[in-house]
Design a protein around this motif. Structure first.
Motif, PDB file in Angstrom:
ATOM      1  N   GLU A  16      23.989  27.862  48.618  1.00 11.39           N
ATOM      2  CA  GLU A  16      24.940  26.853  48.160  1.00 11.39           C
ATOM      3  C   GLU A  16      24.152  25.608  47.771  1.00 11.39           C
ATOM      4  N   TYR A  17      24.703  24.842  46.834  1.00 13.00           N
ATOM      5  CA  TYR A  17      24.000  23.685  46.294  1.00 13.00           C
ATOM      6  C   TYR A  17      24.943  22.495  46.233  1.00 13.00           C
ATOM      7  N   ASP A  18      24.373  21.293  46.432  1.00 17.85           N
ATOM      8  CA  ASP A  18      25.141  20.084  46.154  1.00 17.85           C
ATOM      9  C   ASP A  18      24.752  19.579  44.764  1.00 17.85           C
ATOM     10  N   ASP A  19      23.579  18.912  44.646  1.00 15.41           N
ATOM     11  CA  ASP A  19      23.088  18.528  43.329  1.00 15.41           C
ATOM     12  C   ASP A  19      22.255  19.678  42.762  1.00 15.41           C
ATOM     13  N   VAL A  20      22.577  20.098  41.551  1.00 14.70           N
ATOM     14  CA  VAL A  20      21.922  21.282  41.002  1.00 14.70           C
ATOM     15  C   VAL A  20      21.993  21.263  39.483  1.00 14.70           C
ATOM     16  N   LYS A  21      21.025  21.937  38.867  1.00 16.23           N
ATOM     17  CA  LYS A  21      21.028  22.154  37.416  1.00 16.23           C
ATOM     18  C   LYS A  21      20.993  23.652  37.170  1.00 16.23           C
ATOM     19  N   VAL A  22      21.946  24.167  36.409  1.00 12.57           N
ATOM     20  CA  VAL A  22      21.960  25.587  36.071  1.00 12.57           C
ATOM     21  C   VAL A  22      21.855  25.730  34.556  1.00 12.57           C
ATOM     22  N   SER A  23      21.069  26.702  34.133  1.00  9.25           N
ATOM     23  CA  SER A  23      20.842  26.934  32.708  1.00  9.25           C
ATOM     24  C   SER A  23      20.928  28.423  32.419  1.00  9.25           C
ATOM     25  N   VAL A  24      21.298  28.737  31.193  1.00  7.24           N
ATOM     26  CA  VAL A  24      21.372  30.129  30.783  1.00  7.24           C
ATOM     27  C   VAL A  24      21.049  30.212  29.294  1.00  7.24           C
ATOM     28  N   CYS A  45      29.347  25.615  38.589  1.00 10.49           N
ATOM     29  CA  CYS A  45      28.686  24.989  39.726  1.00 10.49           C
ATOM     30  C   CYS A  45      29.724  24.598  40.772  1.00 10.49           C
ATOM     31  N   ARG A  46      29.233  24.395  42.013  1.00  8.85           N
ATOM     32  CA  ARG A  46      30.069  24.000  43.161  1.00  8.85           C
ATOM     33  C   ARG A  46      31.249  24.951  43.358  1.00  8.85           C
ATOM     34  N   PHE A  96      24.031  22.939  32.658  1.00 14.29           N
ATOM     35  CA  PHE A  96      25.099  22.219  33.344  1.00 14.29           C
ATOM     36  C   PHE A  96      24.480  21.555  34.566  1.00 14.29           C
ATOM     37  N   VAL A  97      24.546  20.207  34.619  1.00 14.19           N
ATOM     38  CA  VAL A  97      23.977  19.450  35.728  1.00 14.19           C
ATOM     39  C   VAL A  97      25.104  18.840  36.545  1.00 14.19           C
ATOM     40  N   CYS A  98      25.140  19.180  37.825  1.00  4.59           N
ATOM     41  CA  CYS A  98      26.119  18.619  38.750  1.00  4.59           C
ATOM     42  C   CYS A  98      25.349  17.769  39.750  1.00  4.59           C
ATOM     43  N   GLN A  99      25.469  16.460  39.618  1.00 10.55           N
ATOM     44  CA  GLN A  99      24.683  15.534  40.439  1.00 10.55           C
ATOM     45  C   GLN A  99      25.573  14.386  40.883  1.00 10.55           C
ATOM     46  N   GLY A 100      25.871  14.349  42.199  1.00 16.33           N
ATOM     47  CA  GLY A 100      26.811  13.352  42.686  1.00 16.33           C
ATOM     48  C   GLY A 100      28.152  13.533  42.011  1.00 16.33           C
ATOM     49  N   LYS A 101      28.701  12.456  41.451  1.00 14.29           N
ATOM     50  CA  LYS A 101      29.981  12.522  40.748  1.00 14.29           C
ATOM     51  C   LYS A 101      29.807  12.897  39.277  1.00 14.29           C
ATOM     52  N   GLU A 102      28.584  12.950  38.802  1.00 19.82           N
ATOM     53  CA  GLU A 102      28.342  13.167  37.382  1.00 19.82           C
ATOM     54  C   GLU A 102      28.168  14.639  37.039  1.00 19.82           C
ATOM     55  N   LEU A 103      28.906  15.071  36.025  1.00 20.65           N
ATOM     56  CA  LEU A 103      28.812  16.424  35.488  1.00 20.65           C
ATOM     57  C   LEU A 103      28.328  16.296  34.045  1.00 20.65           C
TER      58      LEU A 103
END
Length: 238
Positions: free
Chosen positions: A109-117, A133-134, A186-193
């Motif tokens: 599981e991840y909190d802040d994460v960057k996923v790419s495809v 994410c999340r 797709f970057v999910c970092q804090g409140k920022e998507l």
């Protein structure tokens, strides 16, 4: 508990929403290569998966929009999806409408994460790829859906209220149209998507409801058949 279903509303809508000013994708943090399934499960949190070790670490399921159901190990739908893993590439030849094929990475599981495809489109422009994410089956997840003409929509699925919320949408500034290959991030970092197409920022949106969860990707056929290849999926630090 099975993941919540997705509504039947059109996934991608043409809008005149402005695209954010051009920005380049932040430099990647060095990632480890998942050389074995055991290493991926136990130790490796950030890596590029080129699928050489199979897909045992993924929860794979099919969602059918026309009957609001999630299917696992359904021989008929698996056949219609045309899903196969060959030479390190996931291949789809979906011969059905409104069939969504999901792969959710299970070990971490991840909190802040960057996923790419990376996605190679070999079919119609309406064919869709997604990044997730999340993902929390009890709360919901964030999901950005991109069609092969460069249009995209960001959703938040709220499990408690059983509602799929459209957050924002737009179009790519840099895109390889038609039968070609594109990279989505797709970057999910804090409140920022934040969503990037071919390493160029398309838009950043703030949302606070989900803090952590699993990640994954999906290939989806709306009202058209879909032929797409996925050679790799990457999870890294934002």
């Amino acid at each position: 508990t099975e993941p919540p279903v997705i509504p039947t509303e059109p996934v991608v809508v043409v809008t005149d929403a402005p695209v954010e000013p051009t920005a380049t994708l932040p430099a990647d943090t060095p990632t480890e290569t998942a050389t074995t399934i055991e290493d991926t499960t136990q130790d490796v949190k950030f890596f590029r998966d080129e699928f050489d070790d199979g897909l045992d670490n993924y929860d794979r399921f099919i969602f059918k929009v026309d009957d609001y159901r999630i299917y696992r190990n359904n021989e008929e739908l698996e056949k219609k999806s045309g899903f196969k893993l060959e030479d390190g590439t996931i291949q789809f030849n979906i011969k059905d409408y409104w069939l969504y094929y999901y792969l959710i990475y299970q070990p971490q599981e991840y909190d802040d994460v960057k996923v790419s495809v990376e996605v190679e489109n070999l079919g119609y422009s309406a064919s869709i790829a997604s990044l997730i994410c999340r993902y929390d089956e009890d709360r919901g997840w964030y999901q950005v859906m991109i069609d092969a003409s460069g249009r995209w929509v960001l959703y938040y699925y709220d499990v408690m209220n059983k509602k799929f919320n459209r957050l924002t949408n737009g179009g790519a500034e840099v895109f390889n149209y038609g039968k070609d290959t594109n990279r989505y991030t797709f970057v999910c970092q804090g409140k920022e998507l934040s969503f990037y197409i071919n390493d160029v920022l398309s838009q950043t949106y703030e949302h606070k409801d989900l803090k952590k969860g699993k990640v994954g990707f999906s290939i989806q056929s709306p009202d058209t058949y879909t032929v797409m290849n996925v050679p790799w999926f990457e999870i890294s630090e934002p």
